[in-house]
Design an enzyme around this catalytic site. Structure first.
Site, mmCIF file in Angstrom:
data_model
loop_
_atom_site.group_PDB
_atom_site.id
_atom_site.type_symbol
_atom_site.label_atom_id
_atom_site.label_comp_id
_atom_site.label_asym_id
_atom_site.label_seq_id
_atom_site.Cartn_x
_atom_site.Cartn_y
_atom_site.Cartn_z
ATOM 1 N N GLU A 131 0.821 -1.213 0.000
ATOM 2 C CA GLU A 131 0.000 0.000 0.000
ATOM 3 C C GLU A 131 0.857 1.267 0.000
ATOM 4 O O GLU A 131 0.523 2.240 -0.660
ATOM 5 C CB GLU A 131 -0.968 0.006 1.179
ATOM 6 N N TYR A 181 -7.145 6.669 3.249
ATOM 7 C CA TYR A 181 -7.186 5.538 2.319
ATOM 8 C C TYR A 181 -6.393 4.344 2.843
ATOM 9 O O TYR A 181 -6.904 3.216 2.908
ATOM 10 C CB TYR A 181 -6.650 5.933 0.926
ATOM 11 N N ASP A 201 -10.097 5.016 -2.897
ATOM 12 C CA ASP A 201 -8.917 5.458 -3.645
ATOM 13 C C ASP A 201 -9.396 6.105 -4.951
ATOM 14 O O ASP A 201 -10.591 6.207 -5.207
ATOM 15 C CB ASP A 201 -7.981 4.274 -3.918
ATOM 16 N N CYS A 238 -15.711 0.658 -21.895
ATOM 17 C CA CYS A 238 -17.087 0.466 -21.453
ATOM 18 C C CYS A 238 -17.721 -0.799 -22.035
ATOM 19 O O CYS A 238 -18.572 -1.416 -21.397
ATOM 20 C CB CYS A 238 -17.931 1.684 -21.809
#
Length: 300
Positions: free
Chosen positions: A46, A129, A147, A209
């Site tokens: 992270e 976060y 995030d 998409c």
DNA sequence: TACACGTGGAT
DNA sequence: TATCCAAGTGT
């Protein structure tokens, strides 16, 4: 922007099913998602992933967890070793803060990464976060993980805007909480699934998409992909900035085994005033240690 | 609330 | 070539 209304229960259930199903088929096999990844490994990943792409993190992550498999292993090293091992990942203060985290974890938490969100949040370099991500992904706790990927997916699919606001807003938190599954482990999986969707399909500049599991739900798509309205997103200049100068100077220190003379740093950056200013700030940040004579080194 | 803070790949 | 942007945090 605030969504006109929060999604209904039926909407939420459909989103969960579509997203979780897609994740099951499309998740990348990333090392910090493996079952043998420890909370410390998740924490290392992270930190590295803060503003740095996955592909660049991968090799550095492997090197770090092999060299420092537990917090105590890193805590036993001088901070300069962490800064050196950070290489060219960028934002080297992250390495310094991760090293501080390791020492705090040893001193305050018995060498184990804490599970509690607030205890995580109190560690250096761990913000809203990262604390949620570690609690959710390492421990299966129920926290909304917001995030840039999650924010963009929710902005498009639910709110109908191409991009989320510049900074995280209250309505975004309300929406994320509304969408969070009740079961903690399912909530964690939902969060990583939405992140993955933002990374692999709903990207910032080239959304795919046609292959998105939310294409039949997406408000942005339904309304004809309206262009982003609002203030243009400020570009970040880099060439010639103090940041570039700091990076150059630290690179010289990083690539040198021992102390570096001022004369060598002078050769790395022409502008005298800017070089001195950058050097001062690096020292003030704790990234560089000035020696008694004329010289500098990574801090011990 | 903006801004500083590294680096490199994609378009 | 110039701009964007990539699992943010601290001030």
């Amino acid at each position: 922007m605030e969504p006109p209304t929060l999604p209904t229960d039926a909407d939420v259930a459909a989103l969960h099913a579509a997203c979780l199903d897609w994740y099951g088929q499309n998740a990348r096999d990333l090392p910090w998602r493996r079952t043998y990844a420890t909370p410390w490994h998740v924490m290392v990943s992270e930190f590295m992933l803060q503003q740095t792409p996955v592909v660049r993190v991968l090799p550095m992550y492997e090197a770090w967890v092999e060299r420092w498999p537990r917090p105590a292993d890193l805590a036993a090293e001088p901070v300069g070793e962490a800064i050196r091992a950070w290489g060219r990942l960028g934002y080297p203060r992250r390495a310094m803060r991760l090293h501080e985290c390791a020492r705090a974890i040893v001193e305050r938490h018995g060498g184990e990464v804490p599970e509690d969100r607030d205890q995580l949040r109190a560690l250096p370099g761990v913000g809203e976060y990262t604390s949620a991500a570690i609690a959710a992904f390492a421990y299966g706790r129920r926290h909304a993980v917001l995030d840039t990927n999650v924010r963009r997916v929710l902005s498009r699919a639910i709110t109908g805007n191409e991009h989320p606001p510049r900074t995280l807003t209250r309505p975004e938190r309300v929406l994320a909480e509304r969408l969070l599954p009740a079961s903690p482990p399912v909530a964690a999986r939902w969060s990583v699934a939405v992140m993955e969707l933002g990374a692999l399909r709903c990207s910032a500049t080239a959304p795919d998409c046609d292959r998105c599991p939310l294409r039949t739900h997406c408000a942005w798509r339904r309304t004809g992909y309206p262009a982003h309205d609002g203030p243009p997103r400020r570009a970040q200049a880099y060439a010639g900035t103090d940041r570039q100068c700091r990076g150059r100077l630290l690179g010289v220190l990083r690539d040198s085994d021992g102390p570096v003379a001022g004369s060598e740093l002078r050769r790395a950056w022409d502008d005298h005033a800017q070089r001195e200013r950058a050097l001062d700030s690096l020292v003030a940040d704790g990234l560089v240690e000035p020696l008694d004579g004329d010289g500098f080194r990574l801090p011990r």
